[in-house]
Write a protein that holds these residues in place. Structure first.
Motif, PDB file in Angstrom:
ATOM      1  N   ASN A 207       0.838  -1.215   0.000  1.00 14.50           N
ATOM      2  CA  ASN A 207       0.000   0.000   0.000  1.00 14.50           C
ATOM      3  C   ASN A 207       0.867   1.257   0.000  1.00 14.50           C
ATOM      4  OD1 ASN A 207      -2.556  -1.256  -0.062  1.00 14.50           O
ATOM      5  ND2 ASN A 207      -2.467  -1.599   2.149  1.00 14.50           N
ATOM      6  N   THR A 208       1.867   1.244  -0.842  1.00 13.48           N
ATOM      7  CA  THR A 208       2.831   2.340  -0.910  1.00 13.48           C
ATOM      8  C   THR A 208       2.909   2.887  -2.322  1.00 13.48           C
ATOM      9  OG1 THR A 208       4.125   1.406   0.907  1.00 13.48           O
ATOM     10  CG2 THR A 208       5.234   2.991  -0.512  1.00 13.48           C
ATOM     11  N   VAL A 209       2.977   4.209  -2.414  1.00 10.12           N
ATOM     12  CA  VAL A 209       3.120   4.869  -3.702  1.00 10.12           C
ATOM     13  C   VAL A 209       4.383   5.719  -3.672  1.00 10.12           C
ATOM     14  CG1 VAL A 209       1.693   6.859  -3.037  1.00 10.12           C
ATOM     15  CG2 VAL A 209       1.914   6.239  -5.452  1.00 10.12           C
ATOM     16  N   TYR A 210       5.038   5.799  -4.821  1.00  9.32           N
ATOM     17  CA  TYR A 210       6.281   6.543  -4.955  1.00  9.32           C
ATOM     18  C   TYR A 210       6.152   7.592  -6.057  1.00  9.32           C
ATOM     19  CZ  TYR A 210       7.800   2.256  -2.662  1.00  9.32           C
ATOM     20  OH  TYR A 210       7.921   1.172  -1.809  1.00  9.32           O
ATOM     21  N   LEU A 211       6.921   8.644  -5.930  1.00  5.14           N
ATOM     22  CA  LEU A 211       6.999   9.648  -6.984  1.00  5.14           C
ATOM     23  C   LEU A 211       8.466   9.983  -7.203  1.00  5.14           C
ATOM     24  CD1 LEU A 211       5.268  11.438  -8.884  1.00  5.14           C
ATOM     25  CD2 LEU A 211       5.560  13.270  -7.194  1.00  5.14           C
ATOM     26  N   GLN A 212       9.000   9.539  -8.323  1.00  3.25           N
ATOM     27  CA  GLN A 212      10.365   9.878  -8.697  1.00  3.25           C
ATOM     28  C   GLN A 212      10.326  11.178  -9.482  1.00  3.25           C
ATOM     29  OE1 GLN A 212      13.367   8.316  -7.964  1.00  3.25           O
ATOM     30  NE2 GLN A 212      14.259  10.144  -8.917  1.00  3.25           N
ATOM     31  N   MET A 213      11.004  12.182  -8.974  1.00  2.39           N
ATOM     32  CA  MET A 213      10.976  13.505  -9.588  1.00  2.39           C
ATOM     33  C   MET A 213      12.376  13.847 -10.090  1.00  2.39           C
ATOM     34  SD  MET A 213       8.550  15.556  -6.872  1.00  2.39           S
ATOM     35  CE  MET A 213       9.728  15.460  -5.543  1.00  2.39           C
ATOM     36  N   ASN A 214      12.507  13.966 -11.399  1.00  2.00           N
ATOM     37  CA  ASN A 214      13.778  14.311 -12.026  1.00  2.00           C
ATOM     38  C   ASN A 214      13.676  15.672 -12.704  1.00  2.00           C
ATOM     39  OD1 ASN A 214      14.766  11.736 -11.302  1.00  2.00           O
ATOM     40  ND2 ASN A 214      14.042  10.843 -13.221  1.00  2.00           N
ATOM     41  N   SER A 215      14.824  16.233 -13.025  1.00  2.00           N
ATOM     42  CA  SER A 215      14.880  17.532 -13.718  1.00  2.00           C
ATOM     43  C   SER A 215      13.984  18.554 -13.025  1.00  2.00           C
ATOM     44  CB  SER A 215      14.459  17.358 -15.187  1.00  2.00           C
ATOM     45  OG  SER A 215      15.296  16.422 -15.839  1.00  2.00           O
ATOM     46  N   LEU A 216      14.118  18.636 -11.727  1.00  3.92           N
ATOM     47  CA  LEU A 216      13.255  19.528 -10.953  1.00  3.92           C
ATOM     48  C   LEU A 216      13.491  20.991 -11.303  1.00  3.92           C
ATOM     49  CD1 LEU A 216      13.396  17.584  -7.599  1.00  3.92           C
ATOM     50  CD2 LEU A 216      11.286  18.297  -8.755  1.00  3.92           C
ATOM     51  N   LYS A 217      12.410  21.749 -11.252  1.00  2.00           N
ATOM     52  CA  LYS A 217      12.427  23.173 -11.567  1.00  2.00           C
ATOM     53  C   LYS A 217      11.956  23.963 -10.339  1.00  2.00           C
ATOM     54  CE  LYS A 217      10.959  22.114 -16.308  1.00  2.00           C
ATOM     55  NZ  LYS A 217       9.916  22.373 -17.339  1.00  2.00           N
ATOM     56  N   PRO A 218      12.339  25.216 -10.239  1.00  2.00           N
ATOM     57  CA  PRO A 218      11.861  26.029  -9.105  1.00  2.00           C
ATOM     58  C   PRO A 218      10.343  26.050  -9.003  1.00  2.00           C
ATOM     59  CG  PRO A 218      13.684  27.138 -10.187  1.00  2.00           C
ATOM     60  CD  PRO A 218      13.362  25.951 -11.037  1.00  2.00           C
ATOM     61  N   GLU A 219       9.664  25.975 -10.129  1.00  2.00           N
ATOM     62  CA  GLU A 219       8.196  25.993 -10.090  1.00  2.00           C
ATOM     63  C   GLU A 219       7.590  24.699  -9.563  1.00  2.00           C
ATOM     64  OE1 GLU A 219      10.168  26.777 -12.682  1.00  2.00           O
ATOM     65  OE2 GLU A 219       9.317  26.096 -14.602  1.00  2.00           O
ATOM     66  N   ASP A 220       8.402  23.704  -9.310  1.00  2.00           N
ATOM     67  CA  ASP A 220       7.929  22.471  -8.665  1.00  2.00           C
ATOM     68  C   ASP A 220       7.872  22.629  -7.144  1.00  2.00           C
ATOM     69  OD1 ASP A 220       9.862  20.634 -11.044  1.00  2.00           O
ATOM     70  OD2 ASP A 220       7.687  20.905 -11.044  1.00  2.00           O
TER      71      ASP A 220
END
Length: 120
Positions: A76-89
């Motif tokens: 019951n686990t969800v992940y979010l891999q976030m690459n190329s992050l921007k200041p607007e994130d």
């Protein structure tokens, strides 16, 4: 009851990566969809990405190609891999469990939020 516990937020430079995790615990029979939403200061909460128990995904246009959502149904686990992050994130990221079947009925649940800050 059901609890969602998020982890993985923090401060990162533009172009960097972060991985968010959210584990749901409690009396859960099934979670139809899990997802991530975010809210920046002065803005409304917006959808980032969702994934169903069958693996179907949906992304906001602003994160397509940069973020990847995945899920471990057994945990019951969800992940979010976030690459190329921007200041607007930069925002508080909230985990959501949609249509969660419990002994008491079907409900939606939210995590407490985790801060993601992207510096330029």
């Amino acid at each position: 009851q059901v609890q969602l516990v998020e982890s993985g937020g923090g401060l990162v430079q533009a172009g960097g990566s972060l991985r968010l995790s959210c584990a749901a615990s409690g009396s859960i029979f099934k979670i139809h969809a899990m997802g991530w939403y975010r809210q920046a200061p002065g803005k409304q909460r917006e959808l980032v990405a969702t994934i169903t128990d069958g693996g179907s995904t949906n992304y906001a246009d602003s994160v397509k190609g940069r973020f990847t959502i995945s899920r471990d149904n057994a945990k019951n686990t969800v992940y979010l891999q976030m690459n190329s992050l921007k200041p607007e994130d930069t925002a508080v990221y909230y985990c959501n469990a949609d249509s969660t079947t419990t002994p008491w009925g079907v409900y939606d649940y939210w995590g407490q939020g985790t801060q993601v800050t992207v510096s330029s």
